[in-house]
Design an enzyme around this catalytic site. Sequence first.
Site, mmCIF file in Angstrom:
data_model
loop_
_atom_site.group_PDB
_atom_site.id
_atom_site.type_symbol
_atom_site.label_atom_id
_atom_site.label_comp_id
_atom_site.label_asym_id
_atom_site.label_seq_id
_atom_site.Cartn_x
_atom_site.Cartn_y
_atom_site.Cartn_z
ATOM 1 N N MET A 237 8.816 -22.511 -20.075
ATOM 2 C CA MET A 237 8.575 -21.853 -18.596
ATOM 3 C C MET A 237 9.839 -22.155 -17.672
ATOM 4 O O MET A 237 10.979 -21.816 -17.401
ATOM 5 C CB MET A 237 7.537 -22.231 -18.079
ATOM 6 C CG MET A 237 6.726 -21.341 -18.436
ATOM 7 S SD MET A 237 5.472 -21.138 -17.036
ATOM 8 C CE MET A 237 6.489 -20.804 -15.180
ATOM 9 N N ASP A 349 -2.954 -30.148 -14.972
ATOM 10 C CA ASP A 349 -2.546 -30.108 -16.617
ATOM 11 C C ASP A 349 -1.951 -31.885 -16.441
ATOM 12 O O ASP A 349 -1.228 -32.429 -16.826
ATOM 13 C CB ASP A 349 -1.088 -29.853 -16.352
ATOM 14 C CG ASP A 349 -0.523 -30.195 -18.021
ATOM 15 O OD1 ASP A 349 -0.926 -30.067 -18.936
ATOM 16 O OD2 ASP A 349 0.657 -29.823 -18.188
#
Length: 543
Positions: A237, A349
Amino acid sequence: MGRSDPPRLSRSARNARVPWIPAATADEIRDHVQQRLRLMAGLIFWVCLVLFGFVLSLYELYPQTRPLGADLVHAFAFAGLAALGAIWGIAMRRPLAIQVLYRIDALIVLCIGGVFGLSAYVNSEQRAAVWAAFIWHTFTVFSRALIVPSTGRRTAVTGVVSYVPFLAAGVGMAIQRPQQLEIPPVPFVIGVVLFAGMATVLATTGSRLIYGLRADLRQARQLGQYTLTGLIARGPMSAVYHARHALLRRPTAVKLLPPEKHGADDLARFEREVQHMSQLTHPNTVAIYDYGRSPDGVFYYAMEYVDGVDLEVLIHLDGPLPAPRAVQVLRQICGALDEAHSRGLTHRDVKPANVILCRRGNQPDVVKVLDFGLVVEVERGEGGSGAPAVLGTPAYLAPEVITSPGDVGPRSDLYGVGAVAYFLLTGERVFAGTSVAQLCLAHVHETPVPPSQRTDRPISAELEALVLACLSKDPGARPESARALRAALDLVPEADQWDEDAALAWWTSFEERRKPAADGGSAGPRTITVDLMARATTSGEVA
């Protein structure tokens, strides 16, 4: 705990076009110009020395080719060579002011033009020598345009001035020696002007193009007040670059989302990341300095640059950590997560690659938690439409993230902390698998092997029980909060067995070991085997 809503980017802030400034500082521009001038002086010195040697040899072998004014030309040539040698070998070795460099630039070309112009006039009875002098000087003008960074205007002025000696020589030949010319004097002078003019136009055009390309390159490396100086990491990303602020000159990391990644969901997640991270001020969380969007639509934010090593690389390099050191690292991770959770934010995460160990000042083993790109606001959810997405890194996913993404909360992060602890203590993932699906099924259904059974290093029963509690399938069986987990870590036997002296000794050794790579020494590259499956996202990309 109360929750603080993240500050929303206004429409004007989201659409703002950040002004781009020159990427290089004044000192960098000066150094670059001086380096190129020295290169040009050295090249021309050696080329002219070879040419001068050739001419002298020619006169020795064929005395009849020696013109009457050769001694005068040789005297000027010797003086010019001495000046070039001094510039190349002496004057240019210390920093000079940019205006001095510009004067030296003009002086070099003007002097060379003067010597070749004098040679053309003195050797006018030898037509080949006249045009050879003209051509050799034109080579000098073109070489300058290629080597020395210069605007088109400065190149044009320098070129015109450097051809003045040839124009003077042409006029002198037309007036005093018209019988030696093959064409009438007026067309001859016009030809000299046209030749010099065309050479100057070509050199100016080339210089403008090269200067413009270099400016474009500097501009491409510039985002707001930040100059990108090198790639740190690239993911599916975004990319993270080492950068430098134009005024503060502090080392900075800049994360950006390229234009081709500007899907609505990607951009929303990226903006959410900077909004969430800008709220967090805990010393174990990477600080956000600034954000914006470049004229070509690249959204970016600047954060503190952490010169350390992430836990994944650390374990691959050095193996499992001693349990006392692992406890100190885990305590700091819990501190960063505690602040985020108190603001209603879940990291989502937590993994070794998102935790950097570094030195701050002379304080060793300082933890920095980063990459809140998958952070979720617990009380409001993702705020988007449709079913919640399964996001995270498979090797560290809590079971509820897989089975019920909408129920993710602070205790999901504690599962990640448990998985990180397991990795630090054993050097192994909690579960192994050859696919994302296998890893996800293992997190949901399999019971972890106690870490003490996968390492020879001592692990207390209390610490092992705490790690396994974090890895419980039931969120309710995990520690109540990151603060509670940190308090529990303070009570394990290893809590006070890793002191600052031990940490400083390790960092001194580590920095000595990585010096050869940093200094370009002969140690050569170090190969690290990285488990790409553990770094893959649930969509199959490598994070």
